[in-house]
Design an enzyme around this catalytic site. Structure first.
Site, mmCIF file in Angstrom:
data_model
loop_
_atom_site.group_PDB
_atom_site.id
_atom_site.type_symbol
_atom_site.label_atom_id
_atom_site.label_comp_id
_atom_site.label_asym_id
_atom_site.label_seq_id
_atom_site.Cartn_x
_atom_site.Cartn_y
_atom_site.Cartn_z
ATOM 1 N N HIS A 35 0.897 -1.239 -0.048
ATOM 2 C CA HIS A 35 0.087 0.213 0.236
ATOM 3 C C HIS A 35 0.884 1.212 -0.007
ATOM 4 C CE1 HIS A 35 -3.704 -2.250 1.660
ATOM 5 N NE2 HIS A 35 -2.550 -2.980 2.223
ATOM 6 N N GLU A 123 2.589 -0.778 4.303
ATOM 7 C CA GLU A 123 2.276 0.782 3.821
ATOM 8 C C GLU A 123 3.530 1.307 3.624
ATOM 9 O OE1 GLU A 123 -0.489 2.257 3.306
ATOM 10 O OE2 GLU A 123 -2.109 1.216 4.285
ATOM 11 N N HIS A 162 -2.233 -2.666 -3.605
ATOM 12 C CA HIS A 162 -3.606 -2.643 -3.188
ATOM 13 C C HIS A 162 -4.784 -2.407 -4.668
ATOM 14 C CE1 HIS A 162 -6.448 -0.398 0.200
ATOM 15 N NE2 HIS A 162 -6.861 -1.597 -0.073
ATOM 16 N N ASP A 172 -3.145 2.818 -5.054
ATOM 17 C CA ASP A 172 -1.860 2.722 -4.399
ATOM 18 C C ASP A 172 -1.158 1.478 -4.462
ATOM 19 O OD1 ASP A 172 -4.059 2.071 -2.432
ATOM 20 O OD2 ASP A 172 -2.322 1.668 -1.255
#
Length: 192
Positions: A35, A123, A162, A172
């Site tokens: 992500h 992330e 993602h 993303d």
């Protein structure tokens, strides 16, 4: 077992516990989702991502925050622009990162949903347009190698974005994410 010394805690990462996690329904961990996040959008280095993942985001601190402060989300790992890794959820636990999504599992030859049940979410601090830093790719490659050692079902074919699992909702980590460079970093780790 001490939560800080759990095998699902990466010792390289700074630990910040998120309440937005729970037990996985099965022992399967076989997918890695990449992500990207910046809060507020397009801004880096602040405390807002950690605040969001720990349910402490102040809705009055930025107009954008008012729309998202109620969300209960998390990721297993966050890799900051300087390469620092923050771990919010033990990888043996289910983090709440994928949302409504689905993925074609070639091993099972079917579409799968409820991806949080069997995936690890990482992330990257960034957005769709700003190139990610070399330090981020170095840390990401090390994290991927650690995950592949812990969960042999995670292979390069079982790493995705993602955007690929939620294409109508998410973009993303976007075109700024260099998959080829990540694969080069992984290959370099495997030959050293």
């Amino acid at each position: 077992m001490d939560r800080q010394s759990s095998p699902g805690r990466w010792q390289t990462a700074r630990q910040v516990a998120s309440p937005n996690a729970d037990q996985r329904p099965h022992d399967e961990v076989s997918l890695l989702l990449i992500h990207a996040i910046s809060l507020p959008p397009g801004q880096f280095h602040g405390p807002a991502i950690e605040a969001l993942f720990t349910n402490q985001l102040d809705p009055e601190a930025d107009p954008y925050f008012a729309a998202i402060a109620h969300l209960r989300v998390s990721a297993h790992l966050l890799i900051r622009r300087d390469g620092e890794c923050v771990q919010f959820v033990d990888t043996d636990q289910r983090a709440w990162h994928a949302g409504r999504s689905r993925w074609w599992d070639p091993r099972e030859a079917c579409w799968r949903q409820a991806l949080n049940d069997f995936s690890v979410g990482i992330e990257m601090e960034g957005d769709d347009l700003t190139p990610f830093t070399k330090a981020q790719y170095v840390t990401l490659a090390k994290a991927v190698e650690w995950l592949k050692t812990r969960y042999p079902a995670i292979t390069q074919a079982r790493m995705t974005s993602h955007a690929r699992v939620a294409p109508l909702r998410k973009t993303d980590p976007g075109p700024a994410f260099d998959w080829a460079y990540l694969y080069q970093r992984l290959a370099a780790l495997n030959t050293s």
